[in-house]
Design an enzyme around this catalytic site. Structure first.
Site, PDB file in Angstrom:
ATOM      1  CB  CYS A  93     -34.067  11.154  -3.518  1.00 23.02           C
ATOM      2  SG  CYS A  93     -32.785  11.254  -4.801  1.00 23.02           S
TER       3      CYS A  93
ATOM      4  N   GLY B 205     -33.962   2.584   3.887  1.00 24.29           N
ATOM      5  CA  GLY B 205     -35.387   2.319   4.041  1.00 24.29           C
ATOM      6  C   GLY B 205     -35.654   0.901   4.495  1.00 24.29           C
ATOM      7  CB  VAL B 206     -38.758  -0.702   5.747  1.00 19.70           C
ATOM      8  CG1 VAL B 206     -39.722  -0.462   4.597  1.00 19.70           C
ATOM      9  CG2 VAL B 206     -39.097  -1.998   6.467  1.00 19.70           C
ATOM     10  CG  ASP B 207     -39.041  -1.657   0.592  1.00 24.44           C
ATOM     11  OD1 ASP B 207     -39.858  -2.310   1.263  1.00 24.44           O
ATOM     12  OD2 ASP B 207     -39.349  -0.654  -0.071  1.00 24.44           O
ATOM     13  CB  SER B 208     -32.474  -1.736   0.880  1.00 22.84           C
ATOM     14  OG  SER B 208     -32.495  -0.576   1.691  1.00 22.84           O
TER      15      SER B 208
ATOM     16  CB  CYS C 113     -30.942   7.240  -9.895  1.00 17.85           C
ATOM     17  SG  CYS C 113     -30.030   6.901  -8.366  1.00 17.85           S
TER      18      CYS C 113
ATOM     19  CG  LEU D  86     -24.696   4.243  -3.710  1.00 17.52           C
ATOM     20  CD1 LEU D  86     -25.225   4.313  -5.140  1.00 17.52           C
ATOM     21  CD2 LEU D  86     -23.206   3.945  -3.698  1.00 17.52           C
TER      22      LEU D  86
ATOM     23  CG  MET E 235     -28.029  -2.063   2.744  1.00 14.38           C
ATOM     24  SD  MET E 235     -27.291  -2.476   4.345  1.00 14.38           S
ATOM     25  CE  MET E 235     -28.677  -2.096   5.448  1.00 14.38           C
ATOM     26  CB  SER E 236     -32.126   3.215   0.048  1.00 15.51           C
ATOM     27  OG  SER E 236     -33.250   2.601   0.663  1.00 15.51           O
TER      28      SER E 236
ATOM     29  N   GLY F 281     -33.629  -3.833  -2.739  1.00 18.28           N
ATOM     30  CA  GLY F 281     -34.972  -3.939  -2.169  1.00 18.28           C
ATOM     31  C   GLY F 281     -36.075  -3.587  -3.136  1.00 18.28           C
TER      32      GLY F 281
END
Length: 379
Positions: free
Chosen positions: A216, A29-32, A119, A51, A26-27, A143
């Site tokens: 990032c 963001g909406v996707d993950s 990454c 992370l 899970m970053s 995601g």
């Protein structure tokens, strides 16, 4: 011995969702977030992991980046909303050593690195994946917009259904072993609008959150300023030289230039438009020339990750399509293996601005399948 008649679940495993543990990367963001929420709704044993990659979201972080302080908070809120455990792992040292330091050194050497690929390769799909195994997960979901499909010889990597969101260029180095363990639940969606609609349905606070942009840890896309912070004194001045040998001006550091660059060269008043065609780092020279000098037909590629069914060196030539930059479509090419991890790629139609440090990704010209790829080296 009786046969296992348990039907495959939505992740392709012969287990009930409630008995299937999934670690979701899970970053924030909406996707993950949608991936985690969707799997939790389906009854999977979801464990969210985020992370923390740099300075606790402070020094080099920027608004809209992944793995920054705000994003960790957002990921935690999603986990609370959907009722599954969430953990934050401190990978700052790993990220700096495996990604940021190489990015700075490669850039200073005149290459154009792609740290997002490193990454994925060295942090998310290596270290985090091992953490998922340590947590007794059956698989790890992300995601990313890419598809994993079952093939006659095992799991295959395929482009996303939405070509505008496809992230295959950034995931070419995913190994077969990793692919067997990974899942990409969003790859089949036709548009990002579907993802945001799902986020709204689940009542997630990130439903309208903007997508992350650029790298990032690079604020506003200003690579040079970040590298100067990481490598003080790196911006040594030098000459801007025409390919014919004429000295046209001075520059304040090779790190301010990339292959194919036209604007901002600081050598106005010339009759012909000029482009950066080469960076001579040892001599601190920026070589410029006409656009036709950028055209490249033969591309040396190393560190190849091969995802074909037959061994890479089993043929003298592979007729595939390749991408030499993330923003360009795959183009017809002939790939000639030199070893298991090296090849010469011959582009049927020359490409402009091919730069060391970029990826060369291999595609099946007749389907959506990805056959891996490698890193472009200097001729």
């Amino acid at each position: 011995m009786p046969l296992d008649t348990t039907p495959l679940n939505s992740l392709g495993l012969a287990k009930k969702p409630s008995e299937t543990r999934v670690v979701v990367a899970m970053s924030g963001g909406v996707d993950s977030s949608v991936v985690a929420a969707r799997l939790a709704e389906e009854g999977y044993d979801v464990v969210g992991v985020t992370l923390q990659l740099y300075d606790h979201g402070a020094a080099l972080a920027k608004k809209g980046a992944c793995c920054a302080g705000r994003d960790i908070h957002d990921a935690r809120r999603v986990a609370e909303t959907m009722g599954f455990p969430h953990y934050v792992l401190d990978y700052e040292n790993t990220f700096r050593e495996a990604v940021i330091d190489e990015f700075a050194d490669s850039y200073l050497a005149g290459a154009t690195p792609v740290p997002c690929i490193r990454c994925n390769e060295r942090v998310k799909f290596r270290d985090l994946l091992e953490t998922a195994r340590d947590l007794d997960a059956d698989c790890m979901a992300t995601g990313h917009y890419i598809q994993r499909q079952a093939g006659p010889h095992g799991a295959e990597l395929h482009r996303a259904a939405d070509p505008r969101r496809d992230q295959s260029y950034f995931l070419f180095s995913t190994t077969q072993e990793q692919l067997d363990f990974l899942r990409f639940p969003l790859g089949h969606l036709e548009s990002k609008a579907e993802t945001r609609a799902l986020a709204e349905r689940y009542g997630l606070s990130v439903a309208d959150k903007p997508d992350s942009q650029d790298i990032c840890f690079v604020p506003n896309g200003d690579y040079a300023s970040v590298i100067e912070k990481l490598r003080p004194g790196a911006a040594d001045p030098g000459e801007i030289v025409h390919a014919d040998g004429r000295v046209l001006g001075r520059h304040e550091g090779v790190l301010h230039y990339t292959i194919g660059q036209r604007r901002g060269l600081g050598i106005g008043g010339l009759a012909e438009p000029l482009y950066v065609v080469k960076l001579d780092v040892p001599e601190r020279r920026v070589i410029v020339g006409p656009k036709e000098m950028l055209a490249t037909r033969r591309v040396p590629v190393a560190e190849i990750n091969w995802l074909g069914d037959a061994p890479f060196t089993s043929r003298a030539e592979w007729h595939l399509a390749v991408k030499v930059r993330s923003t360009r479509p795959p183009r017809e090419a002939v790939i000639r293996p030199l070893s298991d991890t090296e090849a010469e790629v011959e582009l049927v139609t020359p490409e402009e601005g091919v730069s060391p440090g970029q990826a060369c990704v291999f595609y099946d010209p007749d389907s959506t399948r990805i056959f891996g790829g490698g890193w472009i080296r200097r001729s």
